[in-house]
Design an enzyme around this catalytic site. Sequence first.
Site, short mmCIF file in Angstrom:
data_model
loop_
_atom_site.label_atom_id
_atom_site.label_comp_id
_atom_site.label_asym_id
_atom_site.label_seq_id
_atom_site.Cartn_x
_atom_site.Cartn_y
_atom_site.Cartn_z
N LYS A 38 -7.82 9.17 -3.83
CA LYS A 38 -8.07 10.19 -2.66
C LYS A 38 -6.90 11.17 -2.62
CE LYS A 38 -8.98 5.33 -0.38
NZ LYS A 38 -8.52 4.56 0.32
N ASP A 62 -4.21 -0.86 2.31
CA ASP A 62 -3.09 -0.88 2.99
C ASP A 62 -3.32 -0.23 4.26
OD1 ASP A 62 -1.03 -1.93 1.02
OD2 ASP A 62 -1.95 -0.54 -0.16
N THR A 83 -9.57 1.19 -2.37
CA THR A 83 -8.10 1.37 -2.22
C THR A 83 -7.46 2.25 -3.32
OG1 THR A 83 -6.01 0.52 -2.02
CG2 THR A 83 -7.43 -0.64 -3.27
N ASP A 116 -10.49 0.72 3.63
CA ASP A 116 -9.30 0.89 3.07
C ASP A 116 -8.48 -0.32 2.92
OD1 ASP A 116 -6.92 2.47 1.85
OD2 ASP A 116 -6.14 2.40 3.66
MG MG Z 1 -4.30 2.86 4.03
#
Ligand code: MG
Length: 246
Positions: free
Chosen positions: A162, A28, A128, A26
Amino acid sequence: MIQEAINRYLLKTKQNCLSPKAVLFDMDGVLYDSMRFHARAWHETAMNHHLQAVEEDFYMYEGRTGDSTINELYQRTFQRDATEKEKKEIYEEKATFFNRYNDGKAMTGAADVLAAVKNAGLQTLVVTGSGQHSLINKLEHTYPGYFTREKMVTAFDVKYGKPHPEPYLMGLEKAGVKANEAFVVENAPMGVEAGVAAGIFTIAVNTGPLPDKVLLDAGADLLYPDMTSLAKDWNNIMECIKKSGN
Ligand code: MG
């Protein structure tokens, strides 16, 4: 503890073995220390539009697409979805705030995790929910030699985002590996859910303000407090996998 986590994973997914060839990272809160700027930008934008929210909400919603977060806030405040025009305006405002605040700092320890992963002979990919060009375009510069745009899944590639498994399933496809041949590294509850739903061994790093329990309840197979401790334990994880007869 790692051994138990591997056994639990194999039982849960009905796999015979775990033989990692790729790690899906991922972005961030994992590769960049950017979540506090996202949370602040989201919260300020929500306040400007009289949407009910507290900053912690955005750590809970992390990983979702922007549209889905905005609809959630509209449902909560006005009991309806946002219009296309509202979604566009709010996402742009949030992006403007984010770009103003974000210092682009790499997550402490992330470079060490990447080095350990590469050293173990595994591929590195990014998966992401972000649509922020400012960070996506920086990845190859911050971590030279680890990521290419072709081997990235971003908000521009997915339909659901997600916690749906879609982004991580797409990541597996881009890596050319099966679910039991990959790891996911995630910091967000919905990201963990997505990795687990894709059938991948999911390692959580709790780099934000949420309690560990939220990540464990989301189904994380292993949990570390930060990327530095994951880097230190990486070879240990690989050893445990070898020992478990894979
Ligand atoms: Mg994250």
